[in-house]
Design an enzyme around this catalytic site. Structure first.
Site, PDB file in Angstrom:
ATOM      1  N   ASP A  96     -13.660  -8.558  -5.344  1.00  0.00           N
ATOM      2  CA  ASP A  96     -15.028  -8.351  -4.868  1.00  0.00           C
ATOM      3  C   ASP A  96     -15.639  -7.024  -5.279  1.00  0.00           C
ATOM      4  O   ASP A  96     -16.589  -6.553  -4.660  1.00  0.00           O
ATOM      5  CB  ASP A  96     -15.020  -8.450  -3.339  1.00  0.00           C
ATOM      6  CG  ASP A  96     -13.982  -7.533  -2.713  1.00  0.00           C
ATOM      7  OD1 ASP A  96     -13.589  -6.553  -3.380  1.00  0.00           O
ATOM      8  OD2 ASP A  96     -13.559  -7.785  -1.573  1.00  0.00           O
ATOM      9  N   GLU A 118      -8.410 -14.427  -6.153  1.00  0.00           N
ATOM     10  CA  GLU A 118      -8.686 -14.013  -4.763  1.00  0.00           C
ATOM     11  C   GLU A 118     -10.085 -14.487  -4.339  1.00  0.00           C
ATOM     12  O   GLU A 118     -10.908 -13.724  -3.830  1.00  0.00           O
ATOM     13  CB  GLU A 118      -8.563 -12.495  -4.606  1.00  0.00           C
ATOM     14  CG  GLU A 118      -8.398 -12.025  -3.173  1.00  0.00           C
ATOM     15  CD  GLU A 118      -8.315 -10.507  -3.053  1.00  0.00           C
ATOM     16  OE1 GLU A 118      -9.345  -9.827  -3.188  1.00  0.00           O
ATOM     17  OE2 GLU A 118      -7.215 -10.007  -2.828  1.00  0.00           O
ATOM     18  N   GLU A 132     -19.063  -5.466  -1.029  1.00  0.00           N
ATOM     19  CA  GLU A 132     -18.048  -6.433  -1.476  1.00  0.00           C
ATOM     20  C   GLU A 132     -18.310  -7.865  -1.010  1.00  0.00           C
ATOM     21  O   GLU A 132     -18.041  -8.828  -1.746  1.00  0.00           O
ATOM     22  CB  GLU A 132     -16.653  -5.980  -1.027  1.00  0.00           C
ATOM     23  CG  GLU A 132     -16.129  -4.748  -1.755  1.00  0.00           C
ATOM     24  CD  GLU A 132     -16.646  -3.434  -1.192  1.00  0.00           C
ATOM     25  OE1 GLU A 132     -17.405  -3.446  -0.198  1.00  0.00           O
ATOM     26  OE2 GLU A 132     -16.307  -2.374  -1.753  1.00  0.00           O
ATOM     27  N   HIS A 209     -11.559   4.496   2.755  1.00  0.00           N
ATOM     28  CA  HIS A 209     -12.494   4.724   1.648  1.00  0.00           C
ATOM     29  C   HIS A 209     -13.793   3.929   1.722  1.00  0.00           C
ATOM     30  O   HIS A 209     -14.725   4.183   0.973  1.00  0.00           O
ATOM     31  CB  HIS A 209     -11.816   4.404   0.304  1.00  0.00           C
ATOM     32  CG  HIS A 209     -11.539   2.942   0.091  1.00  0.00           C
ATOM     33  ND1 HIS A 209     -12.481   2.076  -0.408  1.00  0.00           N
ATOM     34  CD2 HIS A 209     -10.439   2.198   0.309  1.00  0.00           C
ATOM     35  CE1 HIS A 209     -11.966   0.860  -0.493  1.00  0.00           C
ATOM     36  NE2 HIS A 209     -10.729   0.904  -0.053  1.00  0.00           N
ATOM     37  N   ARG A 211     -17.342   2.100   1.881  1.00  0.00           N
ATOM     38  CA  ARG A 211     -18.713   2.632   1.877  1.00  0.00           C
ATOM     39  C   ARG A 211     -19.395   2.525   3.231  1.00  0.00           C
ATOM     40  O   ARG A 211     -20.129   3.422   3.631  1.00  0.00           O
ATOM     41  CB  ARG A 211     -19.573   1.861   0.861  1.00  0.00           C
ATOM     42  CG  ARG A 211     -19.556   2.460  -0.489  1.00  0.00           C
ATOM     43  CD  ARG A 211     -20.067   1.507  -1.543  1.00  0.00           C
ATOM     44  NE  ARG A 211     -19.495   1.935  -2.803  1.00  0.00           N
ATOM     45  CZ  ARG A 211     -20.104   2.721  -3.675  1.00  0.00           C
ATOM     46  NH1 ARG A 211     -21.334   3.121  -3.465  1.00  0.00           N
ATOM     47  NH2 ARG A 211     -19.501   3.099  -4.773  1.00  0.00           N
ATOM     48  N   HIS A 242      -8.304   9.219  -1.153  1.00  0.00           N
ATOM     49  CA  HIS A 242      -9.009   8.556  -2.264  1.00  0.00           C
ATOM     50  C   HIS A 242      -9.734   9.601  -3.106  1.00  0.00           C
ATOM     51  O   HIS A 242     -10.152  10.634  -2.599  1.00  0.00           O
ATOM     52  CB  HIS A 242     -10.017   7.578  -1.632  1.00  0.00           C
ATOM     53  CG  HIS A 242     -10.542   6.518  -2.550  1.00  0.00           C
ATOM     54  ND1 HIS A 242     -11.522   6.767  -3.472  1.00  0.00           N
ATOM     55  CD2 HIS A 242     -10.227   5.208  -2.668  1.00  0.00           C
ATOM     56  CE1 HIS A 242     -11.793   5.648  -4.126  1.00  0.00           C
ATOM     57  NE2 HIS A 242     -11.017   4.685  -3.661  1.00  0.00           N
TER      58      HIS A 242
HETATM   59  C1  UD1 Z   1     -14.333   0.725  -5.288  1.00  0.00           C
HETATM   60  C2  UD1 Z   1     -14.831  -0.685  -4.953  1.00  0.00           C
HETATM   61  C3  UD1 Z   1     -14.201  -1.180  -3.661  1.00  0.00           C
HETATM   62  C4  UD1 Z   1     -12.689  -1.028  -3.684  1.00  0.00           C
HETATM   63  C5  UD1 Z   1     -12.319   0.393  -4.044  1.00  0.00           C
HETATM   64  C6  UD1 Z   1     -10.835   0.518  -4.173  1.00  0.00           C
HETATM   65  C7  UD1 Z   1     -17.121  -1.327  -5.541  1.00  0.00           C
HETATM   66  C8  UD1 Z   1     -18.540  -1.276  -5.153  1.00  0.00           C
HETATM   67  N1  UD1 Z   1     -16.270  -0.669  -4.751  1.00  0.00           N
HETATM   68  O1  UD1 Z   1     -14.841   1.597  -4.302  1.00  0.00           O
HETATM   69  O2  UD1 Z   1     -14.521  -2.544  -3.480  1.00  0.00           O
HETATM   70  O3  UD1 Z   1     -12.194  -1.343  -2.406  1.00  0.00           O
HETATM   71  O4  UD1 Z   1     -12.917   0.733  -5.297  1.00  0.00           O
HETATM   72  O5  UD1 Z   1     -10.415   1.839  -4.143  1.00  0.00           O
HETATM   73  O6  UD1 Z   1     -16.781  -1.927  -6.529  1.00  0.00           O
HETATM   74  N2  UD1 Z   1     -13.108   8.311  -8.493  1.00  0.00           N
HETATM   75  C9  UD1 Z   1     -12.456   9.130  -9.389  1.00  0.00           C
HETATM   76  N3  UD1 Z   1     -11.310   8.670  -9.998  1.00  0.00           N
HETATM   77  C10 UD1 Z   1     -10.796   7.451  -9.735  1.00  0.00           C
HETATM   78  C11 UD1 Z   1     -11.472   6.611  -8.824  1.00  0.00           C
HETATM   79  C12 UD1 Z   1     -12.630   7.047  -8.216  1.00  0.00           C
HETATM   80  O7  UD1 Z   1     -12.868  10.239  -9.649  1.00  0.00           O
HETATM   81  O8  UD1 Z   1      -9.757   7.091 -10.306  1.00  0.00           O
HETATM   82  C13 UD1 Z   1     -14.340   8.792  -7.805  1.00  0.00           C
HETATM   83  C14 UD1 Z   1     -15.548   8.953  -8.740  1.00  0.00           C
HETATM   84  O9  UD1 Z   1     -16.244  10.107  -8.354  1.00  0.00           O
HETATM   85  C15 UD1 Z   1     -16.401   7.730  -8.406  1.00  0.00           C
HETATM   86  C16 UD1 Z   1     -16.110   7.549  -6.942  1.00  0.00           C
HETATM   87  O10 UD1 Z   1     -14.729   7.862  -6.798  1.00  0.00           O
HETATM   88  O11 UD1 Z   1     -17.770   7.947  -8.690  1.00  0.00           O
HETATM   89  C17 UD1 Z   1     -16.414   6.205  -6.354  1.00  0.00           C
HETATM   90  O12 UD1 Z   1     -15.785   5.160  -7.070  1.00  0.00           O
HETATM   91  P1  UD1 Z   1     -16.342   3.635  -6.943  1.00  0.00           P
HETATM   92  O13 UD1 Z   1     -15.467   2.745  -7.737  1.00  0.00           O
HETATM   93  O14 UD1 Z   1     -17.798   3.615  -7.225  1.00  0.00           O
HETATM   94  O15 UD1 Z   1     -16.227   3.315  -5.422  1.00  0.00           O
HETATM   95  P2  UD1 Z   1     -14.975   3.162  -4.490  1.00  0.00           P
HETATM   96  O16 UD1 Z   1     -15.427   3.641  -3.171  1.00  0.00           O
HETATM   97  O17 UD1 Z   1     -13.755   3.705  -5.112  1.00  0.00           O
HETATM   98  N1  UDP Z   2      -2.614   2.127  -2.862  1.00  0.00           N
HETATM   99  C1  UDP Z   2      -1.973   3.005  -3.742  1.00  0.00           C
HETATM  100  N2  UDP Z   2      -2.043   4.344  -3.493  1.00  0.00           N
HETATM  101  C2  UDP Z   2      -2.712   4.863  -2.434  1.00  0.00           C
HETATM  102  C3  UDP Z   2      -3.409   3.970  -1.561  1.00  0.00           C
HETATM  103  C4  UDP Z   2      -3.344   2.607  -1.813  1.00  0.00           C
HETATM  104  O1  UDP Z   2      -1.332   2.559  -4.695  1.00  0.00           O
HETATM  105  O2  UDP Z   2      -2.727   6.090  -2.265  1.00  0.00           O
HETATM  106  C5  UDP Z   2      -2.555   0.680  -3.133  1.00  0.00           C
HETATM  107  C6  UDP Z   2      -2.225  -0.222  -1.964  1.00  0.00           C
HETATM  108  O3  UDP Z   2      -0.839  -0.450  -1.876  1.00  0.00           O
HETATM  109  C7  UDP Z   2      -2.995  -1.494  -2.269  1.00  0.00           C
HETATM  110  C8  UDP Z   2      -4.195  -1.007  -3.070  1.00  0.00           C
HETATM  111  O4  UDP Z   2      -3.869   0.313  -3.518  1.00  0.00           O
HETATM  112  O5  UDP Z   2      -2.268  -2.376  -3.103  1.00  0.00           O
HETATM  113  C9  UDP Z   2      -5.419  -0.978  -2.199  1.00  0.00           C
HETATM  114  O6  UDP Z   2      -6.420  -0.247  -2.822  1.00  0.00           O
HETATM  115  P1  UDP Z   2      -7.698   0.266  -2.052  1.00  0.00           P
HETATM  116  O7  UDP Z   2      -7.367   0.494  -0.616  1.00  0.00           O
HETATM  117  O8  UDP Z   2      -8.217   1.415  -2.844  1.00  0.00           O
HETATM  118  O9  UDP Z   2      -8.718  -0.940  -2.234  1.00  0.00           O
HETATM  119  P2  UDP Z   2      -9.012  -2.281  -1.399  1.00  0.00           P
HETATM  120  O10 UDP Z   2      -7.749  -3.057  -1.305  1.00  0.00           O
HETATM  121  O11 UDP Z   2      -9.553  -1.841  -0.072  1.00  0.00           O
HETATM  122  O12 UDP Z   2     -10.063  -2.950  -2.208  1.00  0.00           O
END
Ligand code: UD1
Ligand code: UDP
Length: 396
Positions: A96, A118, A132, A209, A211, A242
């Protein structure tokens, strides 16, 4: 050979895709092409490295404060040429995220069939989780094949009028990934976590994490964790934070200087699985962790008002606690102080998968291409439905 393009961009998609990519690589019919959007960077790359996946294409779209529009428009723009050149027979997206939605839309523009891993998870509230819930509904409208992890998710799709013949219940591939990683027992790789190696303390593991929790809800959770750390000095609270700067700014000022709170960078998946196994209790708003915790027999308190994963909730291993400070403190205290309440929740159950979801996924692809039978559906005890080609004949 059938060219099947896997497209993903974030940590959880990479984890859930890894067993599928491995199974596609070993398959005689499918020729996989791996595209990452790079919606995440370090959190994505560490998973690909763990599972020895080198993407064929990397759109590298990430930016520091990316908006939903940034992710959507950069994914659409980046995929245009790749889909045009590669012309895959199908594309596969997972879950999602905005990467999943934009990739499915892009494939539709190119008239390429979309396979949704999924599929069918729903809360019923389009603003929770945001965005999502809407992303996955939109992917369901675009998909040709819906791989639902459980009977409940398949039923959600049937209720929305999705054709039963286009749904297969596969189990969730996260359980394939989890079982393969949990079977290894390597030491922690992150030096911050390595000090947990022989630590006898009970561990409360926290991740957050989402939103819809940015701002006041996240601050309330931070205050609850700080209060719990003072109330239970013998407890170790581990918080892999995160990479999102919004999350860091909300949580770090509240938690950084507490002696029994260990803050780390996002844990590698190997370390995180180990951490879950070593933990007494998990506090999270994550989707994936709600699936993994029950499988490992760890009680999970979910920092959300609703969940699209009702199976473990019904089984009693997961509880929704929301983001109210007093409620979180009360729920954690109850489990830490009452062995009977703890034992009731600490049941190892597997409603989300049996470790064979990737195999069913590949078999479902064969079936979609007219090259083999559909797989036997995944069934967790007592929750089978029969999809017999006519939605009026669903037997639960
Ligand atoms: C995204 C997904 C969410 C998922 C989550 C898993 C969307 C809208 N959201 O949310 O569904 O649950 O990932 O973690 O698709 N960033 C880094 N390095 C990384 C990852 C993130 O710097 O490796 C920072 C960046 O500043 C980026 C911000 O995190 O702009 C937000 O990342 P984004 O993917 O937009 O949103 P998440 O809240 O991570
Ligand atoms: N996870 C990880 N390292 C972390 C936190 C989570 O590898 O520090 C793994 C966790 O085991 C799970 C996945 O990341 O498989 C979940 O990711 P996240 O919570 O970012 O996203 P969501 O599942 O909420 O979309």
């Amino acid at each position: 050979m059938k060219r099947v393009m896997a497209i993903y961009g974030t940590r959880p998609e990479a984890i859930k895709f890894a067993p599928v990519i491995q199974a596609m690589r070993e398959d005689a019919i499918i020729d996989p092409v791996v595209v990452v959007t790079g919606q995440h960077r370090s959190m994505l790359d560490q998973v690909n490295e763990l599972f020895h996946i080198r993407p064929d294409y990397d759109l590298d779209i990430i930016s520091a404060q990316q908006s939903l529009e940034d992710v959507t428009s950069r994914t659409l723009a980046g995929l245009r040429e790749i889909l045009g050149v590669e012309q895959p027979d199908a594309i596969v997206v997972q879950g999602d995220t905005t990467t999943a939605f934009a990739s499915a839309l892009s494939a539709f523009y190119h008239r390429i069939p979309v396979v949704h891993l999924e599929a069918g998870l729903r809360t019923g509230d389009v603003y929770s989780p945001y965005p999502e819930e809407m992303n996955r509904r939109l992917v369901s409208r675009l998909a040709a094949l819906h791989l639902a992890p459980t009977s409940a998710s398949a039923l959600n799709l049937l209720r929305e009028g999705v054709q039963p013949t286009s749904i297969v219940i596969t189990g969730n591939t996260v359980i394939d990934a989890l079982l393969s990683v949990a079977a290894q027992h390597p030491p922690y790789e992150d030096p911050t976590l390595a000090r947990l190696e022989d630590d006898p303390r009970r561990i409360l593991l926290v991740t957050m994490h989402r939103r819809e929790s940015w701002g006041a809800p996240m601050a309330r959770v931070g205050r609850a964790i700080a209060a719990l750390s003072r109330r239970y000095p013998g407890l170790l609270i581990v918080v892999p934070v995160h990479r999102n700067p919004v999350v860091r700014e909300a949580l770090l000022p509240l938690l950084s200087r507490l002696p029994n709170v260990l803050i780390s960078e996002p844990a590698s998946y190997r370390d995180f699985v180990r951490l879950m196994m070593q933990s007494t209790l998990i506090l999270t708003d994550s989707g994936g962790v709600q699936e993994e915790g029950p499988s490992l027999g760890k009680p999970v308190l979910v920092l959300r008002e609703n969940t699209e994963r009702p199976e473990a909730l019904s089984a009693g291993t997961v509880r929704l606690v929301g983001t109210d400070q007093a409620r979180i403190e009360w729920e954690v205290a109850r489990l830490l102080g009452d062995p009977v309440a703890y034992a009731e929740m600490a049941q190892a159950i597997n409603p989300y998968g049996d470790g064979a979801a990737a195999g069913r996924t590949v078999q479902s692809l064969h079936h979609m291409f007219g090259l083999g039978p559909a797989p036997e559906p995944f069934s967790s005890a007592g929750s089978t439905i029969v999809l017999d080609g006519d939605s009026s004949k669903i037997s639960a």
